[in-house]
Design a protein around this motif. Structure first.
Motif, mmCIF file in Angstrom:
data_model
loop_
_atom_site.group_PDB
_atom_site.id
_atom_site.type_symbol
_atom_site.label_atom_id
_atom_site.label_comp_id
_atom_site.label_asym_id
_atom_site.label_seq_id
_atom_site.Cartn_x
_atom_site.Cartn_y
_atom_site.Cartn_z
ATOM 1 N N LEU A 92 0.851 -1.189 0.000
ATOM 2 C CA LEU A 92 0.000 0.000 0.000
ATOM 3 C C LEU A 92 0.885 1.237 0.000
ATOM 4 N N GLY A 93 0.567 2.186 -0.887
ATOM 5 C CA GLY A 93 1.335 3.422 -0.939
ATOM 6 C C GLY A 93 0.995 4.349 0.211
ATOM 7 N N GLY A 98 -2.563 8.634 -3.294
ATOM 8 C CA GLY A 98 -3.933 8.555 -3.793
ATOM 9 C C GLY A 98 -4.642 7.322 -3.273
ATOM 10 N N ALA A 99 -5.970 7.405 -3.232
ATOM 11 C CA ALA A 99 -6.772 6.328 -2.655
ATOM 12 C C ALA A 99 -6.622 5.020 -3.412
ATOM 13 N N ASP A 100 -6.350 5.069 -4.711
ATOM 14 C CA ASP A 100 -6.246 3.838 -5.488
ATOM 15 C C ASP A 100 -4.961 3.078 -5.188
ATOM 16 N N GLU A 105 -9.340 -3.398 -1.212
ATOM 17 C CA GLU A 105 -10.129 -4.463 -0.617
ATOM 18 C C GLU A 105 -9.552 -5.802 -1.046
ATOM 19 N N TYR A 106 -9.395 -6.705 -0.069
ATOM 20 C CA TYR A 106 -8.941 -8.048 -0.400
ATOM 21 C C TYR A 106 -9.816 -9.055 0.332
ATOM 22 N N LYS A 107 -10.431 -9.947 -0.430
ATOM 23 C CA LYS A 107 -11.313 -10.955 0.136
ATOM 24 C C LYS A 107 -11.047 -12.311 -0.514
ATOM 25 N N VAL A 108 -11.577 -13.357 0.141
ATOM 26 C CA VAL A 108 -11.526 -14.706 -0.412
ATOM 27 C C VAL A 108 -12.951 -15.241 -0.508
ATOM 28 N N ARG A 109 -13.130 -16.233 -1.343
ATOM 29 C CA ARG A 109 -14.461 -16.803 -1.544
ATOM 30 C C ARG A 109 -14.668 -17.955 -0.559
ATOM 31 N N MET A 110 -15.823 -17.944 0.122
ATOM 32 C CA MET A 110 -16.116 -18.963 1.134
ATOM 33 C C MET A 110 -17.549 -19.448 0.985
ATOM 34 N N ARG A 111 -17.735 -20.730 1.291
ATOM 35 C CA ARG A 111 -19.076 -21.294 1.355
ATOM 36 C C ARG A 111 -19.654 -21.077 2.753
ATOM 37 N N SER A 177 -6.492 0.406 4.667
ATOM 38 C CA SER A 177 -6.238 1.797 4.256
ATOM 39 C C SER A 177 -5.053 2.347 5.035
ATOM 40 N N ASN A 178 -4.100 2.903 4.309
ATOM 41 C CA ASN A 178 -2.905 3.507 4.894
ATOM 42 C C ASN A 178 -2.992 5.025 4.778
ATOM 43 N N ALA A 179 -3.106 5.699 5.927
ATOM 44 C CA ALA A 179 -3.151 7.156 5.939
ATOM 45 C C ALA A 179 -1.815 7.750 6.384
ATOM 46 N N GLY A 180 -0.768 6.922 6.419
ATOM 47 C CA GLY A 180 0.543 7.394 6.844
ATOM 48 C C GLY A 180 1.328 8.046 5.722
ATOM 49 N N GLU A 181 2.519 8.498 6.070
ATOM 50 C CA GLU A 181 3.377 9.209 5.117
ATOM 51 C C GLU A 181 4.378 8.288 4.445
#
Length: 219
Positions: A92-93, A98-100, A105-111, A177-181
């Motif tokens: 993460l930058g 910038g926000a992008d 978001e990082y997710k995995v698929r689960m039943r 989300s990284n709000a650091g410098e």
């Protein structure tokens, strides 16, 4: 017929003999209690005779039956999805990138009812107050269908560990989300019954590649 005279009564036991007999019986009873009953029935062996004789192995605690379910969910489950483990490094930058670049978001698929154990930590020079996470999930409905949403935990911090049991078929994970410098890397370790989401699909729109170094993990 000649009657046989009654046998003369025995002589009464003397006072000393009676005391000795009583004390002997008491000593024998105490030995039985301490050396046999306590080890076998109560798992207590003050004389060590229970261990030497093997009577201690006869003791077993009272069993209390625990139900096979907790609420409506079974305590023991079997899954069709294969067990797997993965390590995902998410770069993460800094906030000014910038926000992008500083959030994804990082997710995995689960039943439904599948279990995922996880541990993640932030690697880099960042104040805990500058890093936020939102642990949640949702279904991936077809057009016109409603969406189910799960919200587990959100907050500030540089690490988290625990487990997720999926409440429905869908995707479960995090918004980081990284709000650091300074730029950071989120090192996420996963284990359980899940599938990785291919790059570009809901839950992995950023195209993160698992099981590679952070420099190759994000296009």
């Amino acid at each position: 017929m000649t009657e046989t005279p009654n046998a003369p009564p025995g002589r009464p036991m003397g006072r000393g003999a009676l005391i000795a007999s009583t004390l002997g019986a008491a000593a024998l009873g105490a030995l039985i209690v301490l050396g046999a009953i306590l080890p076998a029935e109560f798992n207590r062996d003050p004389l060590g005779l229970g261990r030497l004789s093997g009577l201690s192995r006869l003791w077993a605690p009272e069993q209390q039956e625990v139900g096979a379910t907790s609420g409506s969910a079974p305590r023991a489950r079997e899954y069709d999805t294969a067990f797997r483990t993965d390590v995902v490094e998410i770069p993460l930058g800094e906030f000014m990138a910038g926000a992008d670049r500083s959030s994804l978001e990082y997710k995995v698929r689960m039943r439904k009812d599948a279990t995922l154990t996880y541990a993640w930590e932030v690697v880099g020079d960042v104040d805990p107050r500058d890093f936020t996470f939102d642990q949640h999930g949702h279904t991936t409905p077809k057009p016109g269908e409603g969406m189910k949403v799960s919200s587990f935990r959100r907050g500030f911090g540089l690490r988290q560990q625990g487990a997720i049991t999926a409440p429905f078929d869908g995707i479960q994970g995090w918004q980081f989300s990284n709000a650091g410098e300074r730029p950071v890397v989120v090192r996420l370790r996963l284990a359980g019954f899940y599938e990785l989401v291919p790059a570009g699909q809901p839950g992995n729109e950023a195209g993160i590649v698992a099981n590679v170094a952070a420099a190759q993990a994000r296009p």
